[in-house]
Design a protein around this motif. Structure first.
Motif, PDB file in Angstrom:
ATOM      1  N   UNK A 123      47.668  75.156  13.712  1.00 40.16           N
ATOM      2  CA  UNK A 123      47.721  73.728  13.438  1.00 40.16           C
ATOM      3  C   UNK A 123      49.141  73.318  13.053  1.00 40.16           C
ATOM      4  N   UNK A 124      49.804  74.159  12.245  1.00 42.01           N
ATOM      5  CA  UNK A 124      51.177  73.859  11.827  1.00 42.01           C
ATOM      6  C   UNK A 124      52.124  73.830  13.021  1.00 42.01           C
ATOM      7  N   UNK A 125      52.005  74.798  13.930  1.00 34.45           N
ATOM      8  CA  UNK A 125      52.847  74.827  15.125  1.00 34.45           C
ATOM      9  C   UNK A 125      52.583  73.609  16.007  1.00 34.45           C
ATOM     10  N   UNK A 126      51.317  73.259  16.143  1.00 39.18           N
ATOM     11  CA  UNK A 126      50.963  72.087  16.950  1.00 39.18           C
ATOM     12  C   UNK A 126      51.554  70.818  16.354  1.00 39.18           C
ATOM     13  N   UNK A 127      51.424  70.656  15.033  1.00 34.42           N
ATOM     14  CA  UNK A 127      51.964  69.469  14.376  1.00 34.42           C
ATOM     15  C   UNK A 127      53.481  69.413  14.491  1.00 34.42           C
ATOM     16  N   UNK A 128      54.131  70.570  14.357  1.00 31.67           N
ATOM     17  CA  UNK A 128      55.589  70.632  14.472  1.00 31.67           C
ATOM     18  C   UNK A 128      56.040  70.198  15.861  1.00 31.67           C
ATOM     19  N   UNK A 129      55.328  70.645  16.867  1.00 37.39           N
ATOM     20  CA  UNK A 129      55.697  70.302  18.235  1.00 37.39           C
ATOM     21  C   UNK A 129      55.433  68.821  18.527  1.00 37.39           C
ATOM     22  N   UNK A 130      54.266  68.316  18.115  1.00 31.15           N
ATOM     23  CA  UNK A 130      53.924  66.920  18.377  1.00 31.15           C
ATOM     24  C   UNK A 130      54.858  65.964  17.643  1.00 31.15           C
ATOM     25  N   UNK A 131      55.320  66.378  16.459  1.00 30.09           N
ATOM     26  CA  UNK A 131      56.205  65.512  15.678  1.00 30.09           C
ATOM     27  C   UNK A 131      57.546  65.292  16.362  1.00 30.09           C
ATOM     28  N   UNK A 132      57.917  66.182  17.279  1.00 34.75           N
ATOM     29  CA  UNK A 132      59.200  66.063  17.957  1.00 34.75           C
ATOM     30  C   UNK A 132      59.160  65.110  19.154  1.00 34.75           C
ATOM     31  N   UNK A 133      57.962  64.682  19.549  1.00 38.13           N
ATOM     32  CA  UNK A 133      57.839  63.799  20.708  1.00 38.13           C
ATOM     33  C   UNK A 133      58.263  62.389  20.321  1.00 38.13           C
ATOM     34  N   UNK A 134      59.196  61.822  21.076  1.00 35.30           N
ATOM     35  CA  UNK A 134      59.711  60.488  20.793  1.00 35.30           C
ATOM     36  C   UNK A 134      58.679  59.439  21.205  1.00 35.30           C
ATOM     37  N   UNK A 135      58.287  58.587  20.240  1.00 29.78           N
ATOM     38  CA  UNK A 135      57.301  57.540  20.488  1.00 29.78           C
ATOM     39  C   UNK A 135      57.968  56.181  20.574  1.00 29.78           C
ATOM     40  N   UNK A 136      58.838  55.890  19.612  1.00 24.46           N
ATOM     41  CA  UNK A 136      59.512  54.600  19.546  1.00 24.46           C
ATOM     42  C   UNK A 136      60.980  54.764  19.934  1.00 24.46           C
ATOM     43  N   UNK A 137      61.615  53.676  20.395  1.00 25.87           N
ATOM     44  CA  UNK A 137      63.016  53.796  20.824  1.00 25.87           C
ATOM     45  C   UNK A 137      63.963  54.135  19.684  1.00 25.87           C
ATOM     46  N   UNK A 138      63.661  53.673  18.451  1.00 25.93           N
ATOM     47  CA  UNK A 138      64.543  54.011  17.333  1.00 25.93           C
ATOM     48  C   UNK A 138      64.378  55.479  16.986  1.00 25.93           C
ATOM     49  N   UNK A 139      65.339  56.019  16.295  1.00 29.32           N
ATOM     50  CA  UNK A 139      65.329  57.428  15.947  1.00 29.32           C
ATOM     51  C   UNK A 139      64.255  57.710  14.905  1.00 29.32           C
ATOM     52  N   UNK A 140      63.520  58.819  15.116  1.00 24.99           N
ATOM     53  CA  UNK A 140      62.555  59.244  14.128  1.00 24.99           C
ATOM     54  C   UNK A 140      63.285  59.825  12.917  1.00 24.99           C
ATOM     55  N   UNK A 141      62.571  59.860  11.782  1.00 20.43           N
ATOM     56  CA  UNK A 141      63.109  60.410  10.530  1.00 20.43           C
ATOM     57  C   UNK A 141      64.439  59.740  10.152  1.00 20.43           C
ATOM     58  N   UNK A 142      64.506  58.413  10.334  1.00 24.34           N
ATOM     59  CA  UNK A 142      65.759  57.698  10.083  1.00 24.34           C
ATOM     60  C   UNK A 142      66.175  57.752   8.623  1.00 24.34           C
ATOM     61  N   UNK A 143      65.222  57.864   7.704  1.00 20.77           N
ATOM     62  CA  UNK A 143      65.562  57.907   6.280  1.00 20.77           C
ATOM     63  C   UNK A 143      66.251  59.211   5.888  1.00 20.77           C
ATOM     64  N   UNK A 144      66.178  60.216   6.777  1.00 19.87           N
ATOM     65  CA  UNK A 144      66.806  61.495   6.473  1.00 19.87           C
ATOM     66  C   UNK A 144      68.192  61.617   7.093  1.00 19.87           C
TER      67      UNK A 144
END
Length: 661
Positions: free
Chosen positions: A373-394
């Protein structure tokens, strides 16, 4: 005999729930269309056509009516006013009926007048507080204060989790059916154990006058047991199964918040009730409820985490859920939903295993499931959904370089993953080598030697260089490196254990099994990333359909270039080749469809728009024929070739002087 009678009555009530929902849903849909209770497509929503809402009304009626005649409401009032001589807590079926009704009303108000998120949250907290006031808790902590707070968070969290996964046709209802059926299996297993004890009798209690009867199982005059929870779970499963006939893709009606909030509350109550049955071990009381509800927990955790770190509100809808990310990977909507059904089913099977085994055996299932489940979540989290950059607060922070090292280079994540895999492989080798009685004896040996084994394996892994490669481009040479590293790690572990413990109380078979498991897990974890990435590239590949002429080395490299460079905007349908021995085979997953003579039929069949030549022989006699064929059929023609050319090292001024007249 009693168990059979119990199951028959449980199925009877579930069928009533099923047919009630099946009958009410089209009526509710017709009324919704007439009254204008329609969900229209919006930018932040997934559906693309106007669809009737308030399907939750049919689900509620399908469950509330039969559950009303099953629930024992007489147990509520004595617990509220604390009458003298009263013992035991209220019946869970009555508490669930009251709670689901309150949340149904809350969700209905939100569907009609769109109440604010914080107002809806307050309502959910009030219902959860009522549940804990009536004595229901998770029993995860010895501290009553901590356990009460965690129970409220659990009920509110799971209620909202099902509200969040109601984002694609059939997802919320289907996941709810699967979870409810596994809870039935958990509770009916307990029923078989309880019914085998002396003192149980089956009774039919008259209630609410002669017109209605309440069927119940009573024993030792104690509080309601897991049997009543099984009744509730079957009623829930029956109603949701009927609703799926109208809600599965393409859906003709949505359940709305009045349905999803109610479903989430019922499943949160049923799952926490598992811990109250007294049959659960300490580990299973934590693990089983989470595993039963793995899909909504995974989705809610991942979506909330990513939204907050990306500067978006967690309460606002969007297209960044687990199901949406699977579609972006190339799955169809039905495929994404069924995949999540599969995850829920696998997690449910694991929960059943854990519920029936002790705390020393259960990690053999819990750890690999958690890692997957952790590997799956890690991989899915990398998929770009919106045009702005993900994890912008970091981004742009003092600690950003550290986070980049963790997320982009992934080496530290791989080290942490390997730590878990090494420990799990060593544990599982003991579990496979010894039976239950022997394992309890050798478990101490395992614990004492585990730190030494982990240290030895990491020394070998770093020395052999398995963290120097790039997992995206893992080759045969990398596989040999992993194999050598695993062998060296096992040999070093044996030497260390022999030196420290003189190999007393150790088995040679342990290290053989451990080597096989470690090798398989290390290669499997790396390969899973490579396979997932390749699968996503193939499923999301878009462009004009083309035939590739030449199924050789050049064709293989051309397919890789197409998959890795989407700017080409071409999509191969297959190969053609002059070698008849290759016909019917595949190259890089694409079929070799036939020879050039069959190209005209293939162009019509696959609606081909162009042809790519992959062989390097520019003097081939077929080139003219290919050109004429493409002209005649209106196809574009491109040539892919690999060459190494000399580069003129002289400076540009010197070249200009030589080239001047």
């Amino acid at each position: 005999m009693l168990a059979v009678f119990f199951v028959v009555n449980m199925l009877y009530f579930s069928f009533i729930s099923f047919f009630l929902c099946l009958a009410f849903t089209p009526i509710v849909r017709r009324i919704a269309i007439k009254k204008g209770w329609i969900a229209y497509p919006r930018k932040e929503r997934w559906h693309n056509k106007p669809t009737a809402i308030t399907g939750g009304i049919a689900i509620y009626l399908g469950m509330a009516i039969p559950l009303f005649f099953v629930a024992d409401f007489t147990t509520i009032l004595p617990h509220v006013i604390r009458t003298a001589g009263h013992s035991g807590g209220p019946s869970i079926d009555a508490v669930i009926w009251i709670g689901m009704t309150l949340l149904f009303i809350l969700g209905l108000l939100d569907d009609f007048i769109h109440i604010k998120p914080h107002t809806k949250l307050v309502g959910q907290i009030l219902v959860a507080s009522m549940v804990t006031f009536l004595g229901f808790r998770l029993h995860w902590f010895t501290s009553l204060t901590s356990d009460t707070i965690v129970t409220i968070v659990w009920i509110v969290g799971i209620t909202n989790a099902f509200n969040l996964i109601d984002n694609m046709d059939g997802l919320c209802a289907g996941v709810g059916v699967i979870a409810a059926l596994y809870l039935v299996l958990l509770f009916t297993g307990d029923v078989r154990n309880v019914l085998s004890l002396p003192g149980w009798d089956f009774g039919i209690r008259e209630s609410w006058g002669a017109a209605a009867t309440e069927i119940s199982i009573r024993g030792f005059e104690t509080e309601s047991g897991p049997d009543i929870a099984a009744f509730v779970a079957m009623i829930l499963a029956g109603s949701l199964t009927a609703f799926l006939f109208y809600n599965f893709n393409p859906a003709s009606i949505f359940m709305g918040d009045c349905g999803s909030l109610m479903i989430g509350f019922m499943l949160s109550m049923l799952s926490l009730h598992y811990s109250e049955t007294g049959t659960a071990s300490k580990l299973s009381s934590y693990a089983v409820p989470v595993m039963i509800l793995m899909v909504p927990i995974l989705d809610t955790t991942m979506v909330t985490f990513i939204r907050l770190l990306s500067g978006r509100k967690a309460s606002v809808g969007g297209k960044d859920h687990t199901s949406h990310r699977l579609v972006l990977m190339g799955f169809s909507e039905k495929g994404a939903v069924i995949s999540l059904y599969g995850i829920g089913a696998i997690s449910g099977v694991a929960a059943l295993f854990v519920s029936r085994n002790d705390s020393l055996t259960s990690p053999a299932v819990i750890i690999p499931l958690a890692l997957s489940i952790l590997l799956m979540a890690t991989y899915l989290a990398q998929i770009r959904v919106y045009p702005e950059k993900e994890f912008s607060l970091l981004r742009g922070r003092a600690y950003t370089p550290i986070l980049i090292d963790l997320t982009y280079k992934r080496q530290i994540i791989l080290v942490m993953l390997d730590f878990c895999l090494i420990a799990f492989a060593y544990y599982l080798s003991y579990r496979l080598r010894f039976d239950s009685k022997e394992f309890h004896v050798y478990f101490k040996v395992f614990l004492h030697s585990l730190p030494a084994v982990i240290a030895c394996k990491f020394v070998a892994f770093f020395t052999m260089g398995i963290y120097r490669g790039i997992w995206r481009y893992m080759s045969t040479n990398d596989v040999f490196v992993y194999l050598k590293a695993s062998v060296v790690a096992t040999l070093l572990s044996v030497v260390t254990v022999t030196f420290i413990y003189r190999f007393d109380d150790f088995s040679k078979g342990i290290f053989v099994i451990d080597w096989l498991l470690t090798t398989g897990l290390i290669l499997g974890s790396r390969g899973s990333f490579r396979i997932s990435l390749d699968t996503m590239k193939r499923k999301t590949l878009k462009g004009e359909p083309v035939l590739i002429y030449g199924a050789g080395r050049g064709g293989e490299i051309l397919v890789r270039e197409i998959l890795n460079n989407k700017k080409r905007e071409i999509k191969p349908v297959g190969f053609i080749d002059d070698d008849p021995l290759k016909f019917g085979k595949k190259l890089q997953g694409y079929p070799i469809l036939g020879s050039f003579q069959e190209a005209e039929l293939l162009v019509i069949k696959y609606r081909v728009r162009g042809m790519l030549i992959s062989f390097n022989n520019r003097d081939s006699r077929n080139i003219d024929a290919v050109k004429e064929f493409c002209k005649a059929n209106g196809l574009f023609l491109k040539w892919f070739f690999i060459d190494i050319e000399d580069v003129d090292l002289r400076d540009s001024q010197h070249q200009q002087i030589e080239n001047s007249p």
